[in-house]
Scaffold this motif. Structure first.
Motif, PDB file in Angstrom:
ATOM      1  N   SER A   1      39.012  16.305  10.929  1.00  0.00           N
ATOM      2  CA  SER A   1      38.415  15.264  10.102  1.00  0.00           C
ATOM      3  C   SER A   1      37.015  14.992  10.625  1.00  0.00           C
ATOM      4  O   SER A   1      36.834  14.896  11.832  1.00  0.00           O
ATOM      5  CB  SER A   1      39.252  13.990  10.184  1.00  0.00           C
ATOM      6  OG  SER A   1      38.680  12.978   9.409  1.00  0.00           O
ATOM      7  N   PRO A   2      36.009  14.909   9.812  1.00  0.00           N
ATOM      8  CA  PRO A   2      36.004  14.878   8.349  1.00  0.00           C
ATOM      9  C   PRO A   2      35.745  16.234   7.699  1.00  0.00           C
ATOM     10  O   PRO A   2      35.465  16.304   6.520  1.00  0.00           O
ATOM     11  CB  PRO A   2      34.854  13.931   8.051  1.00  0.00           C
ATOM     12  CG  PRO A   2      33.868  14.229   9.131  1.00  0.00           C
ATOM     13  CD  PRO A   2      34.708  14.547  10.351  1.00  0.00           C
ATOM     14  N   SER A   3      35.829  17.336   8.446  1.00  0.00           N
ATOM     15  CA  SER A   3      35.450  18.621   7.869  1.00  0.00           C
ATOM     16  C   SER A   3      36.543  19.269   7.026  1.00  0.00           C
ATOM     17  O   SER A   3      36.324  20.314   6.449  1.00  0.00           O
ATOM     18  CB  SER A   3      34.991  19.579   8.970  1.00  0.00           C
ATOM     19  OG  SER A   3      36.020  19.784   9.901  1.00  0.00           O
ATOM     20  N   THR A   4      37.738  18.673   6.957  1.00  0.00           N
ATOM     21  CA  THR A   4      38.789  19.207   6.104  1.00  0.00           C
ATOM     22  C   THR A   4      38.654  18.576   4.720  1.00  0.00           C
ATOM     23  O   THR A   4      38.603  17.366   4.585  1.00  0.00           O
ATOM     24  CB  THR A   4      40.181  18.915   6.689  1.00  0.00           C
ATOM     25  OG1 THR A   4      40.251  19.493   7.989  1.00  0.00           O
ATOM     26  CG2 THR A   4      41.270  19.508   5.813  1.00  0.00           C
ATOM     27  N   ALA A   5      38.590  19.417   3.708  1.00  0.00           N
ATOM     28  CA  ALA A   5      38.368  18.950   2.342  1.00  0.00           C
ATOM     29  C   ALA A   5      39.656  19.045   1.525  1.00  0.00           C
ATOM     30  O   ALA A   5      40.717  19.423   2.030  1.00  0.00           O
ATOM     31  CB  ALA A   5      37.270  19.786   1.700  1.00  0.00           C
ATOM     32  N   LYS A   6      39.527  18.736   0.265  1.00  0.00           N
ATOM     33  CA  LYS A   6      40.643  18.780  -0.673  1.00  0.00           C
ATOM     34  C   LYS A   6      41.334  20.144  -0.619  1.00  0.00           C
ATOM     35  O   LYS A   6      40.675  21.176  -0.574  1.00  0.00           O
ATOM     36  CB  LYS A   6      40.113  18.504  -2.084  1.00  0.00           C
ATOM     37  CG  LYS A   6      41.179  18.376  -3.132  1.00  0.00           C
ATOM     38  CD  LYS A   6      40.554  17.996  -4.460  1.00  0.00           C
ATOM     39  CE  LYS A   6      41.605  17.834  -5.526  1.00  0.00           C
ATOM     40  NZ  LYS A   6      41.006  17.425  -6.804  1.00  0.00           N
ATOM     41  N   GLY A   7      42.643  20.133  -0.611  1.00  0.00           N
ATOM     42  CA  GLY A   7      43.409  21.372  -0.581  1.00  0.00           C
ATOM     43  C   GLY A   7      43.371  22.085   0.756  1.00  0.00           C
ATOM     44  O   GLY A   7      43.732  23.246   0.852  1.00  0.00           O
ATOM     45  N   GLY A   8      42.898  21.399   1.813  1.00  0.00           N
ATOM     46  CA  GLY A   8      42.841  22.000   3.137  1.00  0.00           C
ATOM     47  C   GLY A   8      41.633  22.889   3.378  1.00  0.00           C
ATOM     48  O   GLY A   8      41.529  23.529   4.417  1.00  0.00           O
ATOM     49  N   ALA A   9      40.709  22.946   2.426  1.00  0.00           N
ATOM     50  CA  ALA A   9      39.496  23.761   2.597  1.00  0.00           C
ATOM     51  C   ALA A   9      38.706  23.254   3.798  1.00  0.00           C
ATOM     52  O   ALA A   9      38.705  22.065   4.099  1.00  0.00           O
ATOM     53  CB  ALA A   9      38.636  23.696   1.340  1.00  0.00           C
ATOM     54  N   LYS A  10      38.061  24.160   4.499  1.00  0.00           N
ATOM     55  CA  LYS A  10      37.259  23.808   5.673  1.00  0.00           C
ATOM     56  C   LYS A  10      35.778  23.922   5.340  1.00  0.00           C
ATOM     57  O   LYS A  10      35.340  24.920   4.769  1.00  0.00           O
ATOM     58  CB  LYS A  10      37.572  24.750   6.842  1.00  0.00           C
ATOM     59  CG  LYS A  10      39.005  24.713   7.305  1.00  0.00           C
ATOM     60  CD  LYS A  10      39.281  23.474   8.092  1.00  0.00           C
ATOM     61  CE  LYS A  10      40.687  23.528   8.672  1.00  0.00           C
ATOM     62  NZ  LYS A  10      41.017  22.347   9.399  1.00  0.00           N
ATOM     63  N   TYR A  11      35.022  22.894   5.692  1.00  0.00           N
ATOM     64  CA  TYR A  11      33.572  22.929   5.540  1.00  0.00           C
ATOM     65  C   TYR A  11      32.946  23.469   6.808  1.00  0.00           C
ATOM     66  O   TYR A  11      33.378  23.147   7.911  1.00  0.00           O
ATOM     67  CB  TYR A  11      33.002  21.532   5.295  1.00  0.00           C
ATOM     68  CG  TYR A  11      33.234  20.993   3.911  1.00  0.00           C
ATOM     69  CD1 TYR A  11      32.809  21.687   2.792  1.00  0.00           C
ATOM     70  CD2 TYR A  11      33.859  19.774   3.726  1.00  0.00           C
ATOM     71  CE1 TYR A  11      33.007  21.183   1.518  1.00  0.00           C
ATOM     72  CE2 TYR A  11      34.054  19.255   2.461  1.00  0.00           C
ATOM     73  CZ  TYR A  11      33.631  19.971   1.361  1.00  0.00           C
ATOM     74  OH  TYR A  11      33.820  19.467   0.115  1.00  0.00           O
ATOM     75  N   GLY A  12      31.904  24.251   6.653  1.00  0.00           N
ATOM     76  CA  GLY A  12      31.123  24.745   7.775  1.00  0.00           C
ATOM     77  C   GLY A  12      29.696  24.240   7.659  1.00  0.00           C
ATOM     78  O   GLY A  12      29.363  23.481   6.742  1.00  0.00           O
ATOM     79  N   PRO A  13      28.832  24.658   8.586  1.00  0.00           N
ATOM     80  CA  PRO A  13      27.437  24.224   8.539  1.00  0.00           C
ATOM     81  C   PRO A  13      26.784  24.544   7.193  1.00  0.00           C
ATOM     82  O   PRO A  13      27.013  25.613   6.622  1.00  0.00           O
ATOM     83  CB  PRO A  13      26.778  25.018   9.662  1.00  0.00           C
ATOM     84  CG  PRO A  13      27.896  25.369  10.584  1.00  0.00           C
ATOM     85  CD  PRO A  13      29.102  25.546   9.707  1.00  0.00           C
ATOM     86  N   TRP A  14      26.007  23.624   6.695  1.00  0.00           N
ATOM     87  CA  TRP A  14      25.191  23.751   5.481  1.00  0.00           C
ATOM     88  C   TRP A  14      26.020  23.897   4.201  1.00  0.00           C
ATOM     89  O   TRP A  14      25.522  24.345   3.190  1.00  0.00           O
ATOM     90  CB  TRP A  14      24.176  24.886   5.612  1.00  0.00           C
ATOM     91  CG  TRP A  14      23.424  24.798   6.886  1.00  0.00           C
ATOM     92  CD1 TRP A  14      22.519  23.833   7.244  1.00  0.00           C
ATOM     93  CD2 TRP A  14      23.547  25.652   8.004  1.00  0.00           C
ATOM     94  NE1 TRP A  14      22.071  24.042   8.513  1.00  0.00           N
ATOM     95  CE2 TRP A  14      22.694  25.172   9.010  1.00  0.00           C
ATOM     96  CE3 TRP A  14      24.300  26.789   8.279  1.00  0.00           C
ATOM     97  CZ2 TRP A  14      22.567  25.776  10.244  1.00  0.00           C
ATOM     98  CZ3 TRP A  14      24.168  27.394   9.511  1.00  0.00           C
ATOM     99  CH2 TRP A  14      23.306  26.885  10.466  1.00  0.00           C
ATOM    100  N   GLN A  15      27.290  23.515   4.232  1.00  0.00           N
ATOM    101  CA  GLN A  15      28.110  23.584   3.025  1.00  0.00           C
ATOM    102  C   GLN A  15      28.247  22.225   2.347  1.00  0.00           C
ATOM    103  O   GLN A  15      28.999  22.092   1.389  1.00  0.00           O
ATOM    104  CB  GLN A  15      29.489  24.153   3.352  1.00  0.00           C
ATOM    105  CG  GLN A  15      29.428  25.615   3.742  1.00  0.00           C
ATOM    106  CD  GLN A  15      30.797  26.193   4.037  1.00  0.00           C
ATOM    107  OE1 GLN A  15      31.703  25.499   4.479  1.00  0.00           O
ATOM    108  NE2 GLN A  15      30.941  27.474   3.788  1.00  0.00           N
ATOM    109  N   ALA A  16      27.546  21.243   2.846  1.00  0.00           N
ATOM    110  CA  ALA A  16      27.542  19.909   2.249  1.00  0.00           C
ATOM    111  C   ALA A  16      26.204  19.257   2.573  1.00  0.00           C
ATOM    112  O   ALA A  16      25.502  19.690   3.480  1.00  0.00           O
ATOM    113  CB  ALA A  16      28.687  19.065   2.811  1.00  0.00           C
ATOM    114  N   PHE A  17      25.858  18.237   1.809  1.00  0.00           N
ATOM    115  CA  PHE A  17      24.633  17.488   2.097  1.00  0.00           C
ATOM    116  C   PHE A  17      24.804  16.063   1.607  1.00  0.00           C
ATOM    117  O   PHE A  17      25.708  15.755   0.835  1.00  0.00           O
ATOM    118  CB  PHE A  17      23.403  18.137   1.446  1.00  0.00           C
ATOM    119  CG  PHE A  17      23.358  17.968  -0.047  1.00  0.00           C
ATOM    120  CD1 PHE A  17      22.646  16.924  -0.615  1.00  0.00           C
ATOM    121  CD2 PHE A  17      24.037  18.839  -0.875  1.00  0.00           C
ATOM    122  CE1 PHE A  17      22.614  16.756  -1.986  1.00  0.00           C
ATOM    123  CE2 PHE A  17      24.009  18.687  -2.250  1.00  0.00           C
ATOM    124  CZ  PHE A  17      23.296  17.641  -2.806  1.00  0.00           C
TER     125      PHE A  17
END
Length: 110
Positions: A43-59
């Motif tokens: 948390s908080p990098s786990t997204a809906k459906g268990g998807a994982k965010y990495g660098p530069w995948q959100a802003f």
């Protein structure tokens, strides 16, 4: 007097035609680009459906006063923004601070 919202930022995603506008009464915007999200922290990098965010995948466009602008000109970082009223110093027991922000989501124009 009343301060009007002004357009502070726009983000568009051509493949999906999504568009986001940021309107605010704040004088500045900080762009957070998620450089330090590594996808391993639950948390908080786990997204809906268990998807994982990495660098530069959100802003995030964070509306705010100008950071580090309270120093008088020539006395370190910052400068004239403080004297022009575009910086706010928050202290316990001081005046309330507020600004308005509106995020508008839609589609890109044809």
């Amino acid at each position: 007097g009343s301060v009007s919202l002004r357009l502070a930022g726009v983000a568009e995603h051509p493949p999906t035609r999504r568009r986001m506008e940021v309107w605010t009464t704040a004088p500045g915007v900080q762009l957070y680009t998620s450089n330090y999200i590594d996808g391993t922290d639950p948390s908080p990098s786990t997204a809906k459906g268990g998807a994982k965010y990495g660098p530069w995948q959100a802003f995030c466009m964070e509306t705010q006063s100008f950071p580090s602008s309270i120093w008088p000109e020539g006395k370190g970082r910052g400068g004239p923004d403080f004297w022009k009223g575009r910086c706010h110093v928050l202290r316990p027991g001081g005046k309330d601070y507020a600004h308005d922000v509106e995020y508008v989501f839609g589609s890109m124009s044809a």
